[in-house]
Design a protein around this motif. Structure first.
Motif, short mmCIF file in Angstrom:
data_model
loop_
_atom_site.label_atom_id
_atom_site.label_comp_id
_atom_site.label_asym_id
_atom_site.label_seq_id
_atom_site.Cartn_x
_atom_site.Cartn_y
_atom_site.Cartn_z
N ASP A 104 0.87 -1.17 0.00
CA ASP A 104 0.00 0.00 0.00
C ASP A 104 0.91 1.23 0.00
OD1 ASP A 104 -1.58 2.20 0.62
OD2 ASP A 104 -2.73 1.16 2.17
N PRO A 105 1.04 1.92 -1.14
CA PRO A 105 2.00 3.02 -1.23
C PRO A 105 1.74 4.15 -0.25
CG PRO A 105 0.78 2.77 -3.30
CD PRO A 105 0.34 1.68 -2.39
N CYS B 108 3.38 10.07 -1.46
CA CYS B 108 2.86 9.26 -2.55
C CYS B 108 2.34 10.21 -3.61
CB CYS B 108 1.75 8.36 -2.01
SG CYS B 108 1.33 7.01 -3.10
N ASP B 109 2.73 10.00 -4.86
CA ASP B 109 2.29 10.90 -5.93
C ASP B 109 0.97 10.43 -6.54
OD1 ASP B 109 2.87 8.87 -7.79
OD2 ASP B 109 4.74 9.78 -8.45
N GLU B 110 0.52 11.15 -7.55
CA GLU B 110 -0.77 10.83 -8.18
C GLU B 110 -0.74 9.49 -8.91
OE1 GLU B 110 1.84 13.10 -10.91
OE2 GLU B 110 1.07 13.62 -8.94
N ASN B 111 0.45 8.95 -9.18
CA ASN B 111 0.59 7.63 -9.81
C ASN B 111 0.80 6.52 -8.79
OD1 ASN B 111 0.39 8.73 -12.45
ND2 ASN B 111 2.53 9.37 -12.31
N HIS B 112 0.61 6.84 -7.52
CA HIS B 112 0.76 5.89 -6.41
C HIS B 112 2.19 5.36 -6.30
CE1 HIS B 112 -3.52 6.16 -5.96
NE2 HIS B 112 -3.67 5.84 -7.22
N GLN B 113 3.16 6.24 -6.59
CA GLN B 113 4.57 5.90 -6.41
C GLN B 113 5.05 6.60 -5.15
OE1 GLN B 113 6.15 7.31 -10.21
NE2 GLN B 113 6.55 5.17 -10.73
N VAL B 114 5.86 5.89 -4.36
CA VAL B 114 6.39 6.46 -3.13
C VAL B 114 7.70 7.17 -3.45
CG1 VAL B 114 7.31 5.96 -0.83
CG2 VAL B 114 5.29 4.74 -1.68
#
Length: 137
Positions: A82-83, A99-105
Motif C-alpha cells: 500500500d504506497p 505518494c504521488d498521483e501515480n501511487h509511487q512512493v
C-alpha cells in the motif's frame, strides 16, 4: 526535507543570452546548476545502492521530475504494498516521503545531504519495508 530546484536553475538555458557585456554570471550559474545536478545524482545513487544492498529494494532517482517537483528517490514497491501506508510510515521515521498521483512512493533527497543524511534515509526506508513488507536482501 526534499529540495526543489530554484526557478533560476530550471530556466537557466533561457537566461544564457540575457547578460550585460563582460558578465560571467550566466557562466557561474550554469556551473552551479551542473554541480547541483551532479550532487543530486550522487546522493540518489548512494540511496539507490543502499536500499538494494540492505533490503533488495529497487529504486530510482526521480530525475525526470526534478524540474517540476521536489527532488526524490522513487521506490519500486511490490504490487501488494500500500504506497500511501508505506509513504506515511517512512515519513514517521523523520524522513520526508510522499505518494504521488501515480501511487509511487517518493523519498526526499537534497544536494546538501551528508553521508549521515543518506544513511538515515536508507535506514528509515529499510526499517519500514523490512517490518511492513518482510523484505530483506
Amino acid at each position: 526535507m526534499a529540495w526543489q530546484l530554484p526557478p533560476m536553475m530550471v530556466k537557466l538555458k533561457n537566461y544564457s543570452t540575457e547578460k550585460p557585456p563582460g558578465s560571467i554570471v550566466p557562466w557561474a550559474q550554469t556551473q552551479l546548476a551542473q554541480a547541483t545536478q551532479q550532487a543530486l545524482a550522487a546522493v540518489a545513487q548512494d540511496v539507490v545502492n543502499g536500499l538494494l544492498e540492505t533490503v533488495g529494494l529497487r529504486s530510482r532517482w526521480g530525475a525526470e521530475a526534478v524540474e517540476q517537483a521536489r527532488c526524490s528517490v522513487i521506490l519500486a514497491l511490490p504490487p501488494e504494498a500500500d504506497p500511501n501506508f508505506i509513504a506515511n510510515a517512512i515519513d514517521l521515521e523523520n524522513v520526508e516521503a510522499w505518494c504521488d498521483e501515480n501511487h509511487q512512493v517518493h523519498v526526499a533527497i537534497g544536494p546538501w545531504f551528508s553521508t549521515k543524511d543518506v544513511d538515515q534515509v536508507v535506514l528509515s526506508v529499510t526499517k519500514v519495508v523490512h517490518v511492513l513488507l518482510g523484505m530483506h536482501a
